[in-house]
Each structure stands twice: as structure tokens, then as C-alpha cells.
Design an enzyme around this catalytic site. Structure first.
Site, PDB file in Angstrom:
ATOM      1  N   LYS A 186      19.277  -8.406   0.146  1.00  0.00           N
ATOM      2  CA  LYS A 186      19.072  -7.154  -0.767  1.00  0.00           C
ATOM      3  C   LYS A 186      20.206  -6.236  -0.139  1.00  0.00           C
ATOM      4  CE  LYS A 186      15.739  -8.779  -3.656  1.00  0.00           C
ATOM      5  NZ  LYS A 186      14.711  -9.273  -3.000  1.00  0.00           N
TER       6      LYS A 186
HETATM    7  C1  LIG Z   1      13.247  -9.698  -3.631  1.00  0.00           C
HETATM    8  C2  LIG Z   1      12.319  -9.153  -4.641  1.00  0.00           C
HETATM    9  C3  LIG Z   1      10.970  -9.276  -4.361  1.00  0.00           C
HETATM   10  C4  LIG Z   1      10.229  -9.686  -3.106  1.00  0.00           C
HETATM   11  O1  LIG Z   1      10.905  -9.061  -2.019  1.00  0.00           O
HETATM   12  P1  LIG Z   1      10.870  -9.890  -0.561  1.00  0.00           P
HETATM   13  O2  LIG Z   1      11.215  -9.103   0.434  1.00  0.00           O
HETATM   14  O3  LIG Z   1      11.593 -11.181  -0.787  1.00  0.00           O
HETATM   15  O4  LIG Z   1       9.370 -10.395  -0.390  1.00  0.00           O
HETATM   16  C5  LIG Z   1      10.200  -8.683  -5.507  1.00  0.00           C
HETATM   17  N1  LIG Z   1      10.493  -8.368  -6.670  1.00  0.00           N
HETATM   18  C6  LIG Z   1      12.014  -8.497  -6.797  1.00  0.00           C
HETATM   19  C7  LIG Z   1      12.379  -8.061  -8.262  1.00  0.00           C
HETATM   20  C8  LIG Z   1      12.855  -9.128  -5.886  1.00  0.00           C
HETATM   21  O5  LIG Z   1      14.201  -9.510  -6.212  1.00  0.00           O
END
Ligand SMILES: *Cc1c(COP(=O)(O)O)cnc(C)c1O
Length: 381
Positions: A186
Site C-alpha cells: 500500500k
Molecule cells: C488492502 C485492502 C484491504 C485490506 O488490507 P490488509 O492490510 O491487506 O488486510 C481492504 N480493502 C481494500 C480495498 C484493500 O485494497
């Protein structure tokens, strides 16, 4: 593809993150949730322009969504949410005992279609969850007005959107409840991790307690290196807290975001848009680069040529993705029955191109050269 030359996404971590983690391991030795997490929350609050008490770090973005939902709604309540999102969104809602009601999206931005959402409101609808797809919050003002008119809470899945601004304010700073992800790929990472940001003290307290097994008011003690022995528990809790090691990595990444990561992502996405804006057979989504710091670079490939483009890119060892398989097409969330025409049409056209701060301008040019040549309708087979 075994060894892509250009990866779809990746963590940008190095000596600074390793030093931060080793500081916790060697100098501190307390690896659970303690002072380092408190410092990360304070710095996240300062970055967003909110009080540190409004920020609760947790073990993942999925945990953030689950704890936010559990804090806001009762079991069996319905939440309006776009089907076109990562399955984490739907699983987290379901894990909290709520019902994700799959909605269609607006094709220009891949954000929730409020006219469709309005049709799906029932007496059990308690919240709407906008997903900031490719970091674009879409018309967030309209979403909040929609919620106000119907007495709904707003829980933003802002997993893509850390560091973005809307109406001049950081995403999360003006939210009812916002959920961030700091997973490896991210906009910033803490290794794994996430955060819930809310101005509602009751929701914040519920999230903080629930991340530590529901033990009431334990967080403050842990920040001071203490813990509760005589305590009460009145709601379901989990082990969803963040560790000091991950917080140390997250703090390092946060310091790099505005200087390094955000400008790189915005510049690369801008280069994609310039190269593909007029490409025959290719459509770009509307966005506002700058305020929007894109986590992914999805495009539409028209005319049934998406898979051909994908194959040519893979042959050149360029990794691509499809964000996302719609959740209503999964057995668990709708049994695979088609019912959302825009979402289903987009699913056949979506292609995500490599985007992370390790991609170069030359990489973008190479990717776009292949996309342009294969996507063009007059391409001779
Ligand atoms: C990455 C993501 C999540 C979950 O986050 P994690 O840290 O991977 O558990 C939730 N919603 C969206 C749209 C994402 O891209």
C-alpha cells in the site's frame, strides 16, 4: 510468471526500515503493543491533522474494517458497499456479523453508484462503506449527504487512500470512520498493519478495546509498559493489535511518504495518463492526481482485448493485475449470480499496470508501448 522484470507492485523498504525494526528488537526488546505503537499513532494523527486519540493502529486493513464495522453496527445489520473491491472488504464486514449488500459502481471512477445503493436500502441498512478505488474517494460529499438523509453511518474503506486529500483535507481527517491498510504494497507499509480513524470517541474506544481481546481501557496501560490484571470485558474482542516492530517500520515509511513515495506515484500515474489518454481501445478512469496518490493503476481495455494485452505484457515479463473480481460473483457473497451490469462489464475490461515507486519512467513507456499496440482495434492478428 516466475521472474517479472517489472512488478505490478512491491514494498519499497531498505536500511531505514531495517534499522527501525532492529532498534525495537535490540534496544527495546518489547515486541508487543507498546510505546512505539503510541508514537506511530501520534505521528499518524499529526500527519492527518487529528488528535492521536482518534487513531487506533491494528494488525491489518482487514482487521481495521472488521473492528470498525463491529463498533458501529449490530449483527444482521446491512452495509451498502460496492461489489468491485478487494475480498477483504466483504470478509471483514461478514466477520463482524454484518451483511455486505453488493452495489454497482459509477463507471467513470469505480466508486459506489448512489442511485443503485438507494434502491438497495432496507430497514436493516445501517451504514454505507465507500471504497476509495485506486485511491480516488469519488464524490465523498454526495456519499455523506446520502448517509445523512437516511441516518446511516459512513465507514470508509480507505485502504488505497492513505496520504490522499479531498476538499483540501487528508482522507480520514473528516471521516465518520475511516480504515487504512499498511500492508506490504500500500502507499505506506508497516509490514502488515492498518488503522481506524474516527472522530467518534465511543467508536474509537470500542476499536481500541476490541483489538486487545475486549479488555477495557488496556491500550493506555500498554503504552506505558503496564497492563491490566483486574479488568472487565463486555464485548467481543480479538488479538488484532499492532506490534512495536511493525509500528517502527510504519513510522519510517510515514516519514518517506510526502517526500518520496507520493510524488513518485503521482508522477508515474501522470505518465501513464499522458501515454494512454488517447490510445485507441483504452479508457482511463477519472481521477485527480496530486490530491489522489494512486495505489494502483487500473485501465479499461475495450473490445474484448484485455486478455490479449495481458498476455503480451506477461510475455515481456511485465506483471499485471485485475482489481478486482466482483464479490457478488463469489459463492460466499451472492452465489455468482450476475446482477450488477456496470461492475460485470468492467470486470472483463479491467487491467492494472505496474505502479510502485520502484517503477521508472522508461518502464512506463515500455508498458504503454505494448498496451497501445495490442489494444488498438485495428491490430492485425
Ligand atoms: C488492502 C485492502 C484491504 C485490506 O488490507 P490488509 O492490510 O491487506 O488486510 C481492504 N480493502 C481494500 C480495498 C484493500 O485494497
Amino acid at each position: 510468471m516466475i521472474d517479472p522484470v517489472i512488478r505490478l507492485s512491491r514494498s519499497i523498504v531498505g536500511r531505514a526500515e531495517a534499522d527501525a525494526a532492529s532498534r525495537v528488537i535490540l534496544d527495546d526488546g518489547y515486541l508487543g503493543m507498546g510505546a512505539e505503537v503510541a508514537r506511530f499513532e501520534a505521528e499518524l494523527g499529526a500527519y492527518l491533522g487529528v488528535d492521536a486519540a482518534q487513531v487506533s493502529c491494528v494488525s491489518s486493513g482487514t482487521a481495521a474494517v472488521q473492528l470498525a464495522v463491529q463498533a458501529v453496527v449490530d449483527p444482521g445489520d446491512e452495509i451498502l458497499v460496492q461489489s468491485l473491491t478487494f475480498v477483504a472488504t466483504f470478509q471483514a464486514i461478514a466477520a463482524a456479523g454484518a451483511v455486505p449488500v453488493a452495489c454497482d459502481v459509477t463507471p467513470a471512477t469505480v466508486t459506489i453508484d448512489l442511485a443503485d445503493a438507494a434502491r438497495r436500502c432496507t430497514p436493516r441498512t445501517r451504514a454505507i462503506m465507500p471504497v476509495h478505488y485506486a485511491s480516488n474517494p469519488g464524490d465523498l460529499d454526495a456519499i455523506y449527504a446520502f448517509a445523512r438523509d437516511r441516518g446511516l453511518r459512513v465507514i470508509e474503506d480507505a485502504a488505497h487512500a492513505f496520504g490522499c486529500t479531498y476538499n483540501g483535507r487528508k482522507i480520514g481527517s473528516a471521516a465518520d470512520v475511516a480504515c487504512f491498510s499498511f500492508d506490504g504494497i500500500k502507499n505506506i507499509t508497516s509490514g502488515e498493519g492498518g488503522a481506524v480513524v474516527t472522530a467518534d470517541p465511543l467508536i474509537g474506544a470500542r476499536v481500541r478495546d476490541a483489538r486487545l481481546l475486549g479488555v477495557e481501557k488496556d491500550s493506555e496501560k500498554r503504552y506505558r509498559g503496564q497492563r491490566s490484571w483486574d479488568f472487565d470485558v463486555s464485548r467481543q474482542g480479538y488479538r488484532y493489535h499492532m506490534s512495536n516492530i511493525f509500528a517502527a517500520i510504519g513510522r519510517t515509511q510515514l516519514a518517506r511518504l510526502d517526500r518520496e513515495f507520493a510524488p513518485a506515484r503521482v508522477a508515474l500515474a501522470g505518465r501513464y495518463r499522458a501515454a494512454l489518454g488517447d490510445a485507441p481501445g483504452v479508457r482511463l478512469f477519472d481521477t485527480a492526481l496530486g490530491p489522489v496518490v494512486p495505489h494502483i493503476q487500473p485501465v479499461r481495455i475495450l473490445g474484448g482485448r484485455r486478455d490479449a494485452v495481458r498476455e503480451q505484457l506477461e510475455a515481456a515479463r511485465i506483471q499485471t493485475g485485475i482489481h478486482y473480481k466482483p464479490n457478488h460473483l463469489l459463492t460466499r457473497f451472492g452465489g455468482g449470480t450476475p446482477c450488477l451490469p456496470v461492475t460485470e462489464a468492467l470486470y472483463d475490461e479491467l487491467l492494472s499496470l505496474p505502479l510502485h515507486p520502484g517503477v521508472t519512467a522508461a518502464d512506463v513507456d515500455r508498458v504503454c508501448g505494448i498496451v497501445r499496440s495490442v489494444a488498438a482495434p485495428n491490430e492485425v492478428a
